[in-house]
Design a protein around this motif. Structure first.
Motif, PDB file in Angstrom:
ATOM      1  N   GLY A 110      52.251  45.541  45.911  1.00  0.00           N
ATOM      2  CA  GLY A 110      51.667  46.870  45.779  1.00  0.00           C
ATOM      3  C   GLY A 110      50.295  46.921  46.428  1.00  0.00           C
ATOM      4  N   ARG A 111      49.414  47.738  45.874  1.00  0.00           N
ATOM      5  CA  ARG A 111      48.084  47.901  46.444  1.00  0.00           C
ATOM      6  C   ARG A 111      47.273  46.602  46.316  1.00  0.00           C
ATOM      7  N   PRO A 112      46.335  46.374  47.253  1.00  0.00           N
ATOM      8  CA  PRO A 112      45.469  45.195  47.132  1.00  0.00           C
ATOM      9  C   PRO A 112      44.651  45.233  45.840  1.00  0.00           C
ATOM     10  N   LEU A 113      44.366  44.047  45.317  1.00  0.00           N
ATOM     11  CA  LEU A 113      43.523  43.947  44.139  1.00  0.00           C
ATOM     12  C   LEU A 113      42.066  44.201  44.514  1.00  0.00           C
ATOM     13  N   SER A 114      41.303  44.692  43.550  1.00  0.00           N
ATOM     14  CA  SER A 114      39.851  44.794  43.699  1.00  0.00           C
ATOM     15  C   SER A 114      39.252  43.809  42.705  1.00  0.00           C
ATOM     16  N   LEU A 115      38.748  42.691  43.215  1.00  0.00           N
ATOM     17  CA  LEU A 115      38.419  41.544  42.377  1.00  0.00           C
ATOM     18  C   LEU A 115      36.912  41.373  42.207  1.00  0.00           C
ATOM     19  N   PRO A 116      36.472  41.021  41.004  1.00  0.00           N
ATOM     20  CA  PRO A 116      35.065  40.635  40.829  1.00  0.00           C
ATOM     21  C   PRO A 116      34.777  39.364  41.634  1.00  0.00           C
ATOM     22  N   LEU A 117      33.606  39.300  42.219  1.00  0.00           N
ATOM     23  CA  LEU A 117      33.278  38.156  43.060  1.00  0.00           C
ATOM     24  C   LEU A 117      33.263  36.862  42.262  1.00  0.00           C
ATOM     25  N   TRP A 118      32.873  36.926  40.976  1.00  0.00           N
ATOM     26  CA  TRP A 118      32.818  35.689  40.178  1.00  0.00           C
ATOM     27  C   TRP A 118      34.214  35.107  39.985  1.00  0.00           C
ATOM     28  N   VAL A 119      35.239  35.944  39.929  1.00  0.00           N
ATOM     29  CA  VAL A 119      36.618  35.433  39.814  1.00  0.00           C
ATOM     30  C   VAL A 119      37.009  34.702  41.101  1.00  0.00           C
ATOM     31  N   ILE A 120      36.669  35.303  42.242  1.00  0.00           N
ATOM     32  CA  ILE A 120      36.980  34.672  43.523  1.00  0.00           C
ATOM     33  C   ILE A 120      36.308  33.306  43.624  1.00  0.00           C
ATOM     34  N   LYS A 121      35.037  33.250  43.245  1.00  0.00           N
ATOM     35  CA  LYS A 121      34.305  31.981  43.301  1.00  0.00           C
ATOM     36  C   LYS A 121      34.903  30.946  42.348  1.00  0.00           C
ATOM     37  N   ASP A 122      35.279  31.379  41.154  1.00  0.00           N
ATOM     38  CA  ASP A 122      35.841  30.446  40.172  1.00  0.00           C
ATOM     39  C   ASP A 122      37.131  29.815  40.672  1.00  0.00           C
ATOM     40  N   PHE A 123      38.000  30.621  41.269  1.00  0.00           N
ATOM     41  CA  PHE A 123      39.261  30.060  41.756  1.00  0.00           C
ATOM     42  C   PHE A 123      39.051  29.189  42.981  1.00  0.00           C
ATOM     43  N   LYS A 124      38.066  29.519  43.788  1.00  0.00           N
ATOM     44  CA  LYS A 124      37.777  28.677  44.946  1.00  0.00           C
ATOM     45  C   LYS A 124      37.323  27.288  44.506  1.00  0.00           C
ATOM     46  N   THR A 125      36.533  27.207  43.441  1.00  0.00           N
ATOM     47  CA  THR A 125      36.004  25.924  42.969  1.00  0.00           C
ATOM     48  C   THR A 125      36.872  25.282  41.884  1.00  0.00           C
ATOM     49  N   ARG A 126      38.022  25.889  41.593  1.00  0.00           N
ATOM     50  CA  ARG A 126      38.967  25.397  40.565  1.00  0.00           C
ATOM     51  C   ARG A 126      38.355  25.412  39.168  1.00  0.00           C
ATOM     52  N   LYS A 127      37.489  26.372  38.920  1.00  0.00           N
ATOM     53  CA  LYS A 127      36.867  26.505  37.606  1.00  0.00           C
ATOM     54  C   LYS A 127      37.880  26.688  36.479  1.00  0.00           C
TER      55      LYS A 127
END
Length: 427
Positions: A136-153
């Motif tokens: 469906g439509r693209p997600l609009s994500l908080p930046l802290w979520v993006i950073k957390d998943f990038k660092t495997r938080k």
């Protein structure tokens, strides 16, 4: 999210921008766009979860629910399941993005020079249609979520959820994943050490891993075997590390130029200072190609690996000697030959390769064409960046990188008398 990192978070995809800048160049193309239908097979996560949980939610929503359950409710069982679902959804979206990109990149090409941008338009529309049909439509994500998943938080929470439920084997696996991506985290290192002291090997083997072993994990395993003189295992692990590294670099490069989901408050770069289409194109593609050129060398500065040379040459150096000690002269010759493609001035490796080829009675090492193509793609990225930045800037960057750059560029130290000064294909 997919295709967006903290460092390059303000970029949309290169295709997205090229479609939208100077639309007067492309208006006639819209009539030529085919109706594209992309069928992509799904990938199901190997999870057993409580079906009462809102599994239809996206990973950002699930992650926020996990944080709430973890901190506010102290409900570690619920937090664990939300985290599992969030990790699975993120992995699925990333997998599908790569599948969509690969499928759309294989569409028939157009040879007309007048439509040189047609491929960007076609692939961008195809990939977005593919993802839209899936999510469906693209997600609009908080930046802290993006950073957390990038660092495997999420794994830093997940291991504690397992610990509080008495599942130390699963806690060890989750803590190990987090530590592998955050090697300077001393607290997590202590946790991993504790779990290893409590969990028997047979229990560890029964845990389904969240992530497949990456190149660094395989490199560490191979180097440990190398130090222990178990050269057969070292050769196997290091060869797998090299294959994994090639795959990871390919994925990294795709994510430099494509994506689907967005983060909140993303800014659009101002192209008004560039007067012509060519200037706009170069300005945009410079940021993409700089991202791509970092992909092969992103582990070079990882202090936890304790490297004495750059990451890829280190894999190949250990691999050629391990293969030689295992009696695999062909594997040794192949690794040595690839090493010399990166660092052609290394006299010791040149001598090793000559010895291996003499034993095989071959004029040159048999290298997989896919490896040659991968090496040439890395070199091409560096050539493009050199063309954009200029030779002087590339020399400056070379000197900043401990007087030499990984041989994807085939640039060898000007200051080291033991290395040849080669500027092949660049200067």
């Amino acid at each position: 999210s997919s295709g967006i990192t903290a460092e390059y978070g303000e970029l949309q995809t290169i295709q997205h921008y090229l479609i939208r800048i100077n639309m007067r160049y492309f208006r006639r193309m819209w009539l030529l766009l085919p109706i594209l239908s992309v069928l992509v097979s799904g990938v199901s996560a190997q999870l057993v979860v409580n079906t009462s949980l809102p599994i239809q939610e996206d990973y950002a929503t699930l992650y926020e629910a996990a944080i709430t359950a973890y901190f506010d409710d102290n409900d570690y069982a619920k937090a664990q399941q939300y985290l599992e679902l969030a990790i699975a959804d993120k992995r699925y979206r990333d997998t599908m993005l790569l599948k969509c990109h690969k499928r759309c990149s294989s569409l028939p090409t157009v040879s007309s020079n007048d439509l040189f941008m047609f491929e960007f338009v076609k692939q961008e529309k195809c990939a977005k249609k593919c993802m839209r049909e899936l999510f469906g439509r693209p997600l609009s994500l908080p930046l802290w979520v993006i950073k957390d998943f990038k660092t495997r938080k999420p794994y830093s929470f997940l291991h504690y959820c397992y610990y509080m439920q008495g599942n130390l084997a699963a806690a060890l696996e989750a803590a190990t994943v987090h530590l592998s991506h955050n090697p300077s985290d001393e607290t997590m290192a202590a946790n991993v050490k504790f779990y290893k002291s409590q969990v028997p090997e047979e229990d560890r083997a029964r845990v389904i891993p969240h992530e497949t072993p990456d190149s660094k994990m395989l490199f560490r395993s191979g180097r440990d075997a190398y130090i222990s003189l178990d050269y057969a295992k070292a050769a196997a692990d290091l060869a797998a590390s090299f294959e994994a590294h090639m795959s990871e670099v390919g994925t990294c490069k795709v994510l430099c130029e494509t994506g689907y989901d967005q983060y909140e408050g993303r800014k659009v770069p101002d192209m008004s200072e560039f007067g012509t289409f060519q200037e706009q194109l170069v300005a945009l593609y410079r940021r993409v190609v700089e991202c791509r050129t970092k992909c092969p060398t992103r582990h070079d500065a990882d202090s936890s690996l304790k490297l004495t040379e750059d990451y890829l040459p280190s894999i190949l150096n250990h691999l050629q000697f391990s293969a030689f000690q295992s009696g695999d002269f062909e594997g040794a010759a192949r690794a040595a030959s690839i090493y010399l493609t990166l660092l052609p001035g290394d006299q010791q490796m040149s001598s090793n390769l000559k010895y291996y080829l003499d034993q095989l009675n071959l004029p040159q090492a048999p290298i997989d064409p896919a490896v040659t193509e991968w090496l040439n793609a890395n070199l091409l990225d560096q050539e493009v960046l050199t063309a954009i930045l200029g030779k002087g800037e590339m020399r400056r960057r070379m000197r900043e990188k401990h007087n030499y750059v990984l041989g994807d560029m085939r640039l060898v130290s000007e200051l080291n008398p033991d290395k040849q000064i080669l500027w092949k294909n660049l200067y």
